[in-house]
Write a protein that holds these residues in place. Structure first.
Motif, mmCIF file in Angstrom:
data_model
loop_
_atom_site.group_PDB
_atom_site.id
_atom_site.type_symbol
_atom_site.label_atom_id
_atom_site.label_comp_id
_atom_site.label_asym_id
_atom_site.label_seq_id
_atom_site.Cartn_x
_atom_site.Cartn_y
_atom_site.Cartn_z
ATOM 1 N N LEU C 242 0.833 -1.204 0.000
ATOM 2 C CA LEU C 242 0.000 0.000 0.000
ATOM 3 C C LEU C 242 0.873 1.262 0.000
ATOM 4 C CD1 LEU C 242 -3.052 0.429 0.011
ATOM 5 C CD2 LEU C 242 -2.966 0.524 2.515
ATOM 6 N N TYR C 243 1.985 1.176 0.713
ATOM 7 C CA TYR C 243 2.937 2.293 0.735
ATOM 8 C C TYR C 243 3.487 2.537 -0.678
ATOM 9 C CZ TYR C 243 7.216 4.928 1.782
ATOM 10 O OH TYR C 243 8.215 5.862 1.821
ATOM 11 N N ASP C 244 3.749 1.465 -1.374
ATOM 12 C CA ASP C 244 4.211 1.560 -2.758
ATOM 13 C C ASP C 244 3.191 2.348 -3.589
ATOM 14 O OD1 ASP C 244 4.898 0.695 -5.535
ATOM 15 O OD2 ASP C 244 6.360 -0.547 -4.456
ATOM 16 N N ALA C 245 1.930 2.002 -3.408
ATOM 17 C CA ALA C 245 0.870 2.706 -4.142
ATOM 18 C C ALA C 245 0.809 4.180 -3.747
ATOM 19 C CB ALA C 245 -0.475 2.028 -3.887
ATOM 20 N N ALA C 246 1.037 4.432 -2.469
ATOM 21 C CA ALA C 246 0.988 5.818 -1.985
ATOM 22 C C ALA C 246 2.120 6.645 -2.589
ATOM 23 C CB ALA C 246 1.063 5.850 -0.454
ATOM 24 N N ILE C 247 3.327 6.079 -2.612
ATOM 25 C CA ILE C 247 4.468 6.815 -3.176
ATOM 26 C C ILE C 247 4.277 6.996 -4.688
ATOM 27 C CG2 ILE C 247 6.971 6.759 -3.582
ATOM 28 C CD1 ILE C 247 6.131 7.510 -0.719
ATOM 29 N N ALA C 248 3.696 5.986 -5.321
ATOM 30 C CA ALA C 248 3.410 6.111 -6.751
ATOM 31 C C ALA C 248 2.499 7.313 -6.995
ATOM 32 C CB ALA C 248 2.750 4.835 -7.265
ATOM 33 N N ARG C 249 1.570 7.536 -6.056
ATOM 34 C CA ARG C 249 0.627 8.643 -6.241
ATOM 35 C C ARG C 249 1.200 9.986 -5.779
ATOM 36 N NH1 ARG C 249 -4.460 10.091 -7.186
ATOM 37 N NH2 ARG C 249 -5.426 11.679 -5.875
ATOM 38 N N PHE C 250 1.818 9.980 -4.599
ATOM 39 C CA PHE C 250 2.223 11.265 -3.986
ATOM 40 C C PHE C 250 3.675 11.645 -4.286
ATOM 41 C CE2 PHE C 250 -0.954 9.363 -1.003
ATOM 42 C CZ PHE C 250 -2.006 10.169 -1.396
ATOM 43 N N GLY C 251 4.447 10.687 -4.787
ATOM 44 C CA GLY C 251 5.871 10.956 -4.988
ATOM 45 C C GLY C 251 6.618 10.889 -3.664
ATOM 46 N N ARG C 252 7.875 11.193 -3.716
ATOM 47 C CA ARG C 252 8.747 11.171 -2.520
ATOM 48 C C ARG C 252 8.154 12.014 -1.391
ATOM 49 N NH1 ARG C 252 13.716 9.996 -0.879
ATOM 50 N NH2 ARG C 252 14.378 8.533 -2.472
ATOM 51 N N THR C 253 7.976 11.404 -0.224
ATOM 52 C CA THR C 253 7.315 12.065 0.912
ATOM 53 C C THR C 253 8.049 11.682 2.198
ATOM 54 O OG1 THR C 253 5.193 11.762 -0.243
ATOM 55 C CG2 THR C 253 5.084 12.322 2.093
ATOM 56 N N PRO C 254 8.263 12.631 3.110
ATOM 57 C CA PRO C 254 8.888 12.249 4.390
ATOM 58 C C PRO C 254 8.101 11.087 5.009
ATOM 59 C CG PRO C 254 8.666 14.634 4.261
ATOM 60 C CD PRO C 254 7.942 14.062 3.065
ATOM 61 N N THR C 255 8.816 10.003 5.309
ATOM 62 C CA THR C 255 8.152 8.780 5.769
ATOM 63 C C THR C 255 8.742 8.351 7.103
ATOM 64 O OG1 THR C 255 7.770 8.075 3.491
ATOM 65 C CG2 THR C 255 7.706 6.365 5.200
ATOM 66 N N LEU C 256 7.873 8.104 8.078
ATOM 67 C CA LEU C 256 8.340 7.769 9.419
ATOM 68 C C LEU C 256 8.000 6.334 9.798
ATOM 69 C CD1 LEU C 256 9.536 9.363 12.015
ATOM 70 C CD2 LEU C 256 7.328 8.686 12.960
ATOM 71 N N ILE C 257 9.012 5.625 10.330
ATOM 72 C CA ILE C 257 8.790 4.310 10.927
ATOM 73 C C ILE C 257 8.465 4.524 12.407
ATOM 74 C CG2 ILE C 257 9.799 2.056 11.430
ATOM 75 C CD1 ILE C 257 9.530 2.633 8.416
ATOM 76 N N GLU C 258 7.266 4.098 12.807
ATOM 77 C CA GLU C 258 6.830 4.257 14.202
ATOM 78 C C GLU C 258 6.895 2.922 14.930
ATOM 79 O OE1 GLU C 258 2.762 5.874 13.697
ATOM 80 O OE2 GLU C 258 3.444 7.329 15.185
ATOM 81 N N TRP C 259 7.407 2.973 16.140
ATOM 82 C CA TRP C 259 7.466 1.752 16.961
ATOM 83 C C TRP C 259 7.399 2.212 18.414
ATOM 84 C CZ3 TRP C 259 9.857 -2.911 14.342
ATOM 85 C CH2 TRP C 259 9.602 -4.086 15.065
ATOM 86 N N ASP C 260 6.384 1.766 19.161
ATOM 87 C CA ASP C 260 6.211 2.233 20.541
ATOM 88 C C ASP C 260 6.378 1.149 21.595
ATOM 89 O OD1 ASP C 260 5.265 5.207 20.705
ATOM 90 O OD2 ASP C 260 4.365 4.376 18.910
#
Lengths: 92, 256, 288
Positions: C242-260
């Motif tokens: 899904l992230y792949d699809a998002a980047i395909a649509r929005f282009g390069r975007t600051p992306t954060l890995i969250e882990w709590d």
């Protein structure tokens, strides 16, 4: 005429000043590190709000829908490592 | 009350474990029943509370064990709903809950352990203290010493117990496995921030009582009047010990 | 494309970053591992004189930093907590973060907080309310915020629009940007039965300022499965797709890995960030 109060207050401040140089010289240095002093946490402490982050958690905590919760208020952890508890400590 | 307010109120009741009936008609029921969906949020509420308390009081959690701690967290959630979006001080009533449950029992010490753990957390949030200006103190005329007012470090927390508080805490740090003799006597601990860490030092009972009295902001003369006689007798040692534990950061001398 | 190196303060670059959590803080202070950028939970630094805030200020000198709020409760009918907002404003002023984000959710009613990120009904009433509050927050902070979609485990019958319509409209009315949590989209698509691609395709290409990725847990309640956004695991394959699809649509975007929860070593987070970088790099090549 100096009262006992005056004598002890004067003596207290004098005593503080006498060891003061020693204290200042040792600021930030562990003294009697073996027994007297303990350092902990600091910047590595988990933030309180990380628990509440956009996720928190409840893995493995699923309960039966609507079933009454079992209450266990008797400690069953490491309290057993604390010996001579119930008799002596309370009589101080 | 508008519709949004009513809905949020019904949610809150249901998620806290109270009656979910008012909320059920508002929920979509496809595939997974609404009651099951509510259960996820109830579970979250309990877990958020448990984790916040465990984050603050990890030694209490070890002492009472996982199952008991969960029950304690549920008691806490019922008795003290959070009043802030910031969980930093969420656990402040935990010692009182432990006292109410265990005071006078063989687990009498649990409330004091929680007080020590909360004191450590408090100290993390306070500024570092300055050091006492000893040259200025030495210049105070002898007849004015009784008017001196000592200020404590903002991060200083004094925690005392008739149990060996710091020894119990220390025995529950990673790697420690020793037993603690609860009859080994009272311990009094001065907790304060030093640099990027929190430091704990054992002080004696007289220094502890003096520190508590000085916290009221009175002059040495005024503090004297509050002290029990056995502490007055050892005032020089007590004041020095408190200073060595980093308990005094400033002094002031009101105009005569 | 590799991870960035500590490059000092600045705007959040369009690369992958990781969440800053207490247990890792000393590592970032003293060892300065290479990470594109960091994101911290605002509320953990509200004590202005405390140890954590001083540490964050030092970390800020070495890494681009974003502040992510978890407790403002934008969707509540309770009045905005002025004290909370003041503390946030002071922190933002001091840290000068590259991005400031909050959640499209509520957490308190009548002064009682659940400290959770609870879903709103997708109604005109809730939309008007939350958009107004987002404006108020932006006015107070003097800057744009990003608003994040949350995971949810229930839906309200009263909703008159989809979640994505609600999100887009709230951002549009308030002038806020969107922090798109791709894991939350996936979790909700499973919990509520919609196509996650429909969600992504409904988001305008110009409003997404940041993307979140995290792990979730499939939890069984009786005979039912619900996905719970636990932030305690690796990002799953479906979410990577899904992230792949998002980047395909929005282009390069600051992306954060969250882990709590069950926090792993920093290297595990950096490996996840490196994978996000690979996805973004793939679309760099296509764009070139």
């Amino acid at each position: 005429m100096k009262t006992r109060k005056d004598v002890l207050i004067t003596s207290a401040v004098s005593s503080l000043l006498a060891v003061g140089a020693f204290t200042l010289a040792n600021q930030g240095v562990a003294q009697d590190a073996e027994q007297e002093q303990e350092r902990c946490y600091g910047v590595v402490k988990a933030g309180a709000n990380d628990c509440a982050g956009p996720g928190h958690t409840c893995q493995g905590q699923a309960t039966e829908d609507g079933s009454p919760q079992e209450y266990i208020l008797v400690p069953v952890g490491t309290c057993e490592r604390l010996v001579n508890g119930s008799t002596t400590a309370r009589t101080e | 009350m508008n519709a949004l307010h009513r809905l949020q109120r019904d949610c809150e009741h249901a998620f806290r474990g109270a009656d979910a009936a008012p909320l059920l008609p508002d929920l979509v029921g496809k595939a997974i029943p609404p009651a099951t969906r509510i259960e996820v949020y109830r579970n979250n509420a309990r877990e958020i509370c448990r984790k916040a308390l465990a984050n603050s009081c990890p030694v209490v959690e070890q002492l009472v064990g996982d199952a008991c701690f969960r029950s304690l967290a549920r008691e806490y959630l019922d008795a003290h709903p959070s009043t802030s979006g910031d969980l930093q001080h969420f656990g402040r009533e935990f010692p009182a809950i432990l006292d109410a449950l265990y005071s006078g029992s063989e687990y009498d010490y649990l409330g004091d352990i929680a007080r020590l753990e909360l004191a450590i957390e408090d100290a993390l949030l306070e500024p570092e203290a300055g050091t006492l200006d000893l040259d200025a103190l030495a210049d105070v005329p002898p007849d004015r010493l009784g008017d001196v007012i000592f200020t404590q470090a903002p991060s200083l927390r004094l925690v005392g117990s008739r149990y060996p508080l710091l020894s119990i805490w220390r025995a529950h740090q990673p790697g420690a496995e020793e037993s603690v003799d609860l009859s080994s006597g009272a311990e009094y601990v001065a907790v304060r921030r030093v640099g990027d860490e929190v430091e704990m030092r054992l002080i004696d009972r007289a220094a502890f009582i003096l520190g508590r009295a000085l916290n009221g902001g009175g002059s040495l003369n005024q503090v004297w009047d509050e002290l029990p006689d056995d502490v007055r007798e050892v005032l020089p040692g007590a004041l020095t010990a408190l200073s060595l534990a980093g308990g005094l950061s400033h002094f002031s001398l009101p105009e005569s | 494309m590799t991870q960035g190196v500590p490059g000092g303060a600045g705007p959040i670059p369009a690369i992958a970053g990781i969440g800053l959590r207490g247990p890792h803080q000393a590592h970032f202070l003293h060892d300065r591992p290479a990470a594109g950028w960091l994101e911290a939970h605002s509320e953990n630094y509200f004590a202005a004189d405390g140890i954590a805030a001083a540490a964050l200020e030092r970390i800020r000198a070495d890494y681009p930093l974003s502040l992510h709020g978890v407790g403002l409760s934008l969707g509540s009918v309770d009045p905005l907590d002025a004290g909370h907002l003041d503390k946030l404003a002071r922190l933002v002023e001091r840290i000068e973060p590259g991005l400031v984000s909050e959640h499209l959710s509520w957490g308190s009613v009548d002064g009682r907080h659940l400290n959770d990120l609870l879903p709103l009904p997708y109604t005109g009433e809730a939309l008007a309310h939350v958009a107004l509050r987002m404006e108020q927050v932006q006015d107070r902070l003097g800057r744009q915020i990003l608003i994040e979609n949350v995971s949810s485990y229930l839906e309200f019958k009263g909703s008159t629009m989809t979640e994505w319509e609600f999100l887009v409209e709230a951002a549009s009315r308030s002038g806020a940007g969107i922090l798109l949590d791709v894991n939350n989209i996936y979790v909700n698509s499973k919990n509520h039965g919609f196509e996650p691609d429909d969600y992504i395709e409904a988001i305008p290409t110009t409003v997404v300022g940041e993307i979140h990725l995290a792990g979730h847990t499939v939890q069984r309640f009786d005979e039912h499965e619900i996905l719970v956004d636990t932030h305690n695991a690796l990002v799953c394959e479906e979410v990577w797709n899904l992230y792949d699809a998002a980047i395909a649509r929005f282009g390069r975007t600051p992306t954060l890995i969250e882990w709590d929860s069950e926090l792993p070593p920093v290297d595990t987070l950096l490996a996840e960030a490196a994978r996000a970088e690979q996805v973004m790099a793939k679309y760099d090549e296509r764009a070139a």
